[in-house]
Design an enzyme around this catalytic site. Structure first.
Site, short mmCIF file in Angstrom:
data_model
loop_
_atom_site.label_atom_id
_atom_site.label_comp_id
_atom_site.label_asym_id
_atom_site.label_seq_id
_atom_site.Cartn_x
_atom_site.Cartn_y
_atom_site.Cartn_z
N LYS A 53 0.84 -1.21 0.00
CA LYS A 53 0.00 0.00 0.00
C LYS A 53 0.87 1.25 0.00
O LYS A 53 0.60 2.21 -0.73
CB LYS A 53 -0.94 -0.01 1.23
CG LYS A 53 -2.05 -1.03 1.10
CD LYS A 53 -2.81 -1.24 2.40
CE LYS A 53 -3.78 -2.41 2.27
NZ LYS A 53 -4.45 -2.76 3.54
N GLN A 97 -4.36 -1.32 9.71
CA GLN A 97 -4.28 -2.65 9.11
C GLN A 97 -4.87 -3.69 10.07
O GLN A 97 -4.50 -3.77 11.23
CB GLN A 97 -2.81 -2.99 8.78
CG GLN A 97 -2.62 -4.30 8.07
CD GLN A 97 -3.27 -4.33 6.68
OE1 GLN A 97 -3.14 -3.40 5.91
NE2 GLN A 97 -3.97 -5.41 6.38
N ASP A 120 -10.84 3.29 4.16
CA ASP A 120 -11.12 1.86 4.04
C ASP A 120 -12.63 1.60 3.92
O ASP A 120 -13.05 0.51 3.55
CB ASP A 120 -10.58 1.12 5.28
CG ASP A 120 -9.39 0.22 4.94
OD1 ASP A 120 -9.18 -0.06 3.75
OD2 ASP A 120 -8.69 -0.19 5.88
#
Ligand code: NDP
Length: 282
Positions: A53, A97, A120
């Protein structure tokens, strides 16, 4: 019939090039999109995801702030860190994460992220916005799947049946809502669905998001269907594979995504897209 390949890697590269252009324009207007990526602990797969990412951000000209913490980080410290990022005007997106260590309540952590920075799309406000069809950040994986459908000309699924196998909050459920938003007739299947093969065979668009290597066989696919394989698994041979038994399935499907090189790269591209959108909305 051999299915056409829905090449997520190639499409993601196109999306990233377009985003790099938008980022350059934002930067010359004085605003560089920035994504904070928080990793707690040393889970090997998470480290790889985070590295990918961050590399993708850098390539597109997005600033990334990588914050790594030991696995014994206190939940209160993580919440304080998120609070600080929420109030930092130079940061547009915040990603924590998953999975988090068991002593940290992931729900509480996600709800601590400002919905304005929830790139997200996991915050309950983002989920609610999707549910009622309002603007908001959409979860990256299903958003990437929608972009792939649009890429092959499927913008409106009226008259078509979509089956989503899997009902997680981050993939299956939002995927089903997005397909409904595209006017498909939608079925969500899960571990309690009787005769899964029969259900899957009704699908003009079949999305597999289960996490079981090659569980969707060719006999579960309607001839000509679009098959999107979200699963990322290690097969018995140690190699990466999806939830769909790719080689036999491609003899039946009309379109099919490979694993790797399908949904995965699109997920990252959509994370970048959401981050640029967050900066654009400033
Ligand atoms: P979860 O484990 O949260 O959900 C799996 C779903 O599959 C559940 O709804 C479960 O049903 C269902 N399921 C399990 N067994 C069966 C079965 N035998 N028949 C039908 N349904 C079944 O997984 P995620 O949604 O987080 O991830 C799914 C897969 O997608 C994983 O392989 C993951 O690695 C991958 N993934 C890939 C991404 C990418 O970027 N390509 C991003 C995110 C995930 P029930 O609810 O009844 O238990």
């Amino acid at each position: 019939m051999t299915a056409q390949l829905l090449d997520g890697k190639a499409l993601a590269a196109q999306v990233r090039t377009q985003l790099a252009g938008r980022v350059a324009a934002l930067r010359s207007a004085g605003c560089q999109p920035a994504l904070a990526v928080i990793l707690v602990g040393s889970d090997a797969a998470s480290q790889v995801y985070v590295r990918n990412k961050i590399a993708a951000c850098e390539q597109a000209g997005i600033r990334s702030l990588h914050q790594t913490f030991d696995a014994d980080l206190r939940e209160s410290e993580l919440l304080a860190r998120i609070h600080a990022l929420n109030h930092d005007d130079s940061v547009h997106g915040i990603l924590v994460q998953l999975p988090l260590p068991p002593h940290i309540d992931a729900k509480r952590v996600i709800e601590a992220i400002s919905p304005r920075k929830d790139v997200d799309g996991f915050h309950v406000a983002s989920a609610g916005a999707l549910m009622v069809g309002q603007p908001g950040f959409r979860p990256c994986t299903p958003l990437g799947c929608v972009r792939m459908l649009e890429h092959i000309g499927l913008h409106d699924l009226r008259g078509r049946h979509a089956v989503v196998v899997g009902r997680s909050n981050i993939v299956g459920k939002p995927m089903a809502l997005m397909l409904l938003g595209m006017n498909a007739t939608v079925t969500i299947a899960h571990s309690g669905t009787p005769d899964l093969a029969h259900t899957c065979r009704q699908a003009d668009v079949l999305v597999a998001a289960v996490g079981r290597p090659r569980m969707i066989g060719a006999d579960m696919i309607k001839p000509g269907a679009v098959v999107i394989d979200v699963g990322i698994n290690r097969g018995a041979d140690g190699r990466l594979c999806g939830d769909v038994d790719f080689e036999p399935a491609r003899e039946v499907a009309g379109w099919i995504t490979p694993v790797p090189g399908g949904v995965g790269p699109m997920t990252i591209a959509m994370l970048l897209s959401n981050t640029v959108q967050a900066c654009d909305q400033e």
